[in-house]
Design an enzyme around this catalytic site. Structure first.
Site, PDB file in Angstrom:
ATOM      1  N   LYS A 483      -8.629 -11.420 -12.240  1.00 39.83           N
ATOM      2  CA  LYS A 483      -8.873 -10.282 -12.749  1.00 39.83           C
ATOM      3  C   LYS A 483      -8.156  -9.315 -11.941  1.00 39.83           C
ATOM      4  O   LYS A 483      -7.763  -9.572 -10.783  1.00 39.83           O
ATOM      5  CB  LYS A 483     -10.322  -9.745 -12.696  1.00 39.83           C
ATOM      6  CG  LYS A 483     -10.927 -10.137 -11.105  1.00 39.83           C
ATOM      7  CD  LYS A 483     -12.553  -9.903 -11.590  1.00 39.83           C
ATOM      8  CE  LYS A 483     -13.149 -10.175 -10.109  1.00 39.83           C
ATOM      9  NZ  LYS A 483     -14.658  -9.861 -10.235  1.00 39.83           N
ATOM     10  N   TYR A 709       4.682  15.382   8.368  1.00 42.58           N
ATOM     11  CA  TYR A 709       3.803  16.273   8.209  1.00 42.58           C
ATOM     12  C   TYR A 709       2.855  16.869   8.779  1.00 42.58           C
ATOM     13  O   TYR A 709       2.119  16.199   9.540  1.00 42.58           O
ATOM     14  CB  TYR A 709       3.164  16.096   6.766  1.00 42.58           C
ATOM     15  CG  TYR A 709       4.127  15.987   5.588  1.00 42.58           C
ATOM     16  CD1 TYR A 709       5.050  17.248   5.091  1.00 42.58           C
ATOM     17  CD2 TYR A 709       4.450  14.835   4.957  1.00 42.58           C
ATOM     18  CE1 TYR A 709       5.592  17.158   4.082  1.00 42.58           C
ATOM     19  CE2 TYR A 709       5.163  14.589   3.790  1.00 42.58           C
ATOM     20  CZ  TYR A 709       5.897  16.050   3.447  1.00 42.58           C
ATOM     21  OH  TYR A 709       6.759  15.811   2.380  1.00 42.58           O
TER      22      TYR A 709
END
Length: 815
Positions: A483, A709
């Site tokens: 899954k 940043y």
């Protein structure tokens, strides 16, 4: 397609024996990969090499009840037959009718090289502009093209189809089936040239496809092509592309420089960056741009789409090999043109040493001495260190090659020689005709790609499965959980490997996951653990087996089963609630459950539950209570049913910690990926997953300067900072920036500094000797380990793996 059996017979002048009202939506031609029997007919294709009628019984055994065949086989009962004169002609007639009665714009691609890549590139660029259908894989032959066309449905607005031929008169048949509005002719080379008397005859045959096209887009660098198209189709809209300025579409600037590529399209200029600048790639890019312009895509959007293109590895792969080698795999075809392309591809690499594996040229009408003289001249110009020749013909001309040359009768002999596996730190080019199967060499030599990749070691998965199996009784079955895209590793690739190694069951979360596996040929039983109400028909159509966890779900699924007309006992899996309080039947519901089951056409394939804390030693008492509840309730339900389904409750940690409760089957998930909470068990497992990238750039950052940043990190001395091309869009959480997380460089941990960017992050490599641009960076594997990386992220390994972006390429290796 969506026709009744009777309609199909009328369209193709065939005979029906049986029920004519059955609706057919799919035609299967390979009994091994039938993924759905509902509304599916099996066609027994007879060719001069083989008879598909040998596989009719296999198709019927899988549930097919409509057979298309040239002969009736009356021994098979309850089957509807469509009897045809010729199976291939039948397929082509049906496809022609279906295509001509569709209402979509069509693109037909033919040529010697680049058809599949251009088809895939066009699809990547156009799927979100139009509802688009395309040829699967390289389905472009007398059989493949009709099967591709039959995929068209009423919602499609655009169709992109390959058309391939190998001998004269084939295109006339295919053009009668498919006549595209836009015709695209790629490069004309020497592939299949042996079957034609001249290049002119080959070109004439190819361009027959464009007889009814409104627009013809073609590579005008070939003078013969240019002249023939202009002479035959002067009344049509013609657009030529290529490197020569005589074309309407060409490249204006010098492609060898690092600047943007500038394409002149009539009186417009289109500029875009290009990392790969070989002629084949840029020629394909010109064709792509021309088609996109013809479909009225704006220039700005065209550039965006080109920048977003993903690699299509159809013919030539670059793979990181063992012992520091790079493997260039081009083991699909061999002619002079493709050899030139492969040799050009080598120029992109800086390794000074290189070796070549080269086979006989097959299907080329040439004087052998002249051919191999030209081949040897091309090869000698590259200054290979070693050349390995395979085949009866090319080995006769080994003296023409200047490098140290080794000769072999076949690929098997080269493999057994083992000399190739002793090469270190080289580029190894594998270039061969398909019949020599030199892709087997790739399997031996490959390790990984030198790129941002998630490597999955399939042999390690098998080792880990076998280790867990060693703890079980021989008769105990195993279900592998695939899954969530097999925990992020690639659902189909992992499932295909597990199926090959005879796993008993596969487990998925949702029906769509199971349906995709069926479509790709996975036949192993698949359990759907979370069967949502809207997915029941998909479950039935694709022969999936649902988990049933409540009376409501049982009623709804049975209602869907009745509506579908399914008249056999359908396999289901009953989930019991044993203390996790997530899903499942409680003890007071078992009587009503058993009574309901006894009156319905269902078969309980298994009864199971889930342990919530088998990985937590402190919760052993709770786990034992769960096991006792499961034993009591499953035994009671079995008594009420009157037969004994499979029982299973152990997950990966349960297998190793509560082995005596293995029942009839166990379920393995993270355990097969080499993870265990038990440190002693962990030592027995092999790591499966490795997330790697490379250093893009190294910069010296002055004392007091900031990195990244928001200026979150500032150096306190002259510091060596490396930038790597992986960020939060790849699945690296921002929370591990600013010296919380580390990555591995040259077996040394390097702290992540500054904020993590979307596509990049920076690391401090000041303390790592001999570090250089291009060095491998390990995000996680052994150093740091997956578990350590999960610790940085303050989560579990499951979440780390399932968070890795689909844009990160998965590479499957066997070492």
């Amino acid at each position: 397609m969506n026709y009744t059996v009777q309609q199909i017979a009328e369209i193709t002048n065939a005979q029906v024996i049986g029920e004519g009202r059955i609706i057919i939506k799919n035609i299967a031609f390979d009994s091994r990969i039938i993924y759905s029997t509902k509304n599916t007919a099996f066609i027994a294709i007879n060719t001069h090499k083989n008879s598909g009628e040998k596989f009719i019984e296999s198709a019927i055994d899988k549930g097919i009840n409509v057979i298309i065949s040239e002969h009736l086989h009356p021994q098979f009962e309850n089957v509807t037959w469509i009897i045809v004169e010729n199976s291939v002609d039948f397929l082509q007639k049906l496809a022609r009718y279906h295509f001509e009665n569709s209402h979509l714009k069509s693109i037909g691609i033919t040529g010697s090289n680049g058809k599949t890549i251009l088809k895939e590139w066009l699809y990547q660029c156009l799927w979100n502009e139009f509802l688009t259908v395309k040829s699967p894989k390289s389905f472009n032959s007398q059989i493949g093209l009709p099967l591709s066309l039959l995929q068209i449905n009423t919602s499609h607005q655009l169709g992109i189809f390959e058309v391939g031929i190998s001998k004269p008169d084939e295109m006339e048949k295919l053009e009668s089936v498919f006549h595209p509005q836009i015709g695209l002719l790629t490069h004309i080379g020497t592939a299949h040239a042996a079957n034609f008397t001249s290049e002119e005859e080959l070109i004439s045959e190819k361009i027959r496809l464009f007889k009814d096209s409104e627009v013809i887009i073609y590579n005008g660098d070939n003078t013969v092509t240019d002249q023939k198209i202009k002479r035959l189709y002067a009344h049509k809209k013609l657009i030529s592309y290529g490197f020569k300025e005589k074309n309407q579409v060409f490249i204006k600037n010098n492609i060898s420089k690092g600047e943007n590529i500038i394409v002149q399209y009539f009186d417009e200029e289109i500029s875009f960056p290009a990392h790969q600048r070989d002629e084949a790639t840029l020629t394909n890019a010109l064709a792509l741009i021309t088609v996109l312009k013809e479909l009225h895509i704006e220039n700005e959007k065209i550039v965006e789409k080109i920048n977003a293109l993903k690699a299509v590895e159809m013919r030539l792969e670059s793979i990181e090999g063992i012992k520091g080698n790079i493997i260039i795999n081009d083991s699909f075809n061999l002619d002079l043109d493709s050899l030139k392309t492969a040799l050009q591809f080598l120029k992109e690499y800086n390794k000074s040493k290189k070796s070549l594996v080269l086979t006989d040229f097959v299907g080329v009408n040439s004087n052998l001495k002249e051919l191999y003289e030209e081949v040897s001249e091309l090869v000698n110009e590259q200054h290979f260190d070693s050349v390995f020749l395979i085949g009866d013909e090319i080995t006769k001309f080994s003296d023409l090659f200047h490098a140290e040359t080794f000769t072999f009768v076949d690929t098997k002999e080269l493999i057994e020689n083992k000399h190739l596996t002793e090469i270190e730190n080289q580029i190894i080019l594998l270039k061969g005709a398909r019949k020599f199967e030199i892709e087997k060499l790739k399997d031996i030599l490959e390790l990984r790609k030198h790129d941002t990749v998630l490597e999955i070691n399939l042999n390690a998965i098998l080792h880990n499965i076998n280790y867990h199996k060693s703890l079980l009784k021989p008769a105990t079955k195993m279900m592998a959980m695939v899954k969530a895209n097999a925990y992020g590793l690639g659902s189909y690739e992992i499932s295909e490997f597990l199926q090959h190694h005879h796993i008993d069951y596969l487990g998925v979360a949702f029906a769509d996951e199971g349906a995709e596996l069926r479509k790709k040929g996975i036949t192993t039983p698949i359990v759907v653990m979370n069967p949502e109400q809207h997915s029941y028909q998909t479950i039935i159509d694709y022969n999936l087996e649902p988990e049933i966890y409540s009376l409501r779900v049982l009623d709804l699924f049975y209602e869907a089963l009745q509506k579908s007309g399914y008249d056999q006992k359908y396999p289901i899996h009953i989930k019991l609630e044993t203390g996790m309080h997530r899903l499942g039947f409680k003890d007071f519901e078992l009587d009503q459950l058993s009574n309901t089951l006894s009156s319905r056409n269902l078969k309980v394939q298994s009864i199971f539950s889930h342990l919530s804390s088998s990985d937590v030693p402190e919760e052993k008492e709770f786990t034992m209570d769960q096991l006792k509840t499961f034993e009591k309730n499953s035994t009671y339900l079995i008594q009420k049913l009157g037969y004994t389904p499979i029982r299973h409750i152990l997950n990966s940690s349960g297998i190793t910690s509560y082995t005596e409760h293995q029942y009839d089957m166990v379920r393995i998930g993270i355990g097969m990926l080499g993870e265990s909470p038990n440190s002693e068990i962990q030592k027995q497992l092999q790591p499966v997953v490795s997330f790697k990238t490379v250093i893009s750039q190294i910069s010296m950052v002055e004392n007091g300067e900031s990195v990244g940043y928001s200026r979150k990190y500032k150096t306190d001395h002259l510091t060596r900072i490396a930038t790597i091309p992986v960020g939060y869009a790849d699945g690296i959480p921002r929370l591990i920036g600013n010296q919380i997380g580390n990555v591995g460089v040259n077996k040394t941990l390097a702290p992540i500094v500054g904020n993590i960017c979307m596509d990049m992050m920076m690391i401090n490599v000041d303390h790592i000797p001999n570090v250089k641009e291009g060095d491998t960076v390990t995000v996680f594997n052994a150093y740091p380990s997956l578990k350590e990386f999960a610790g940085y992220c303050k989560t579990i390994t499951y979440e780390v793996l399932t968070s890795i972006s689909p844009r990160v390429k998965r590479i499957y290796i066997k070492d």
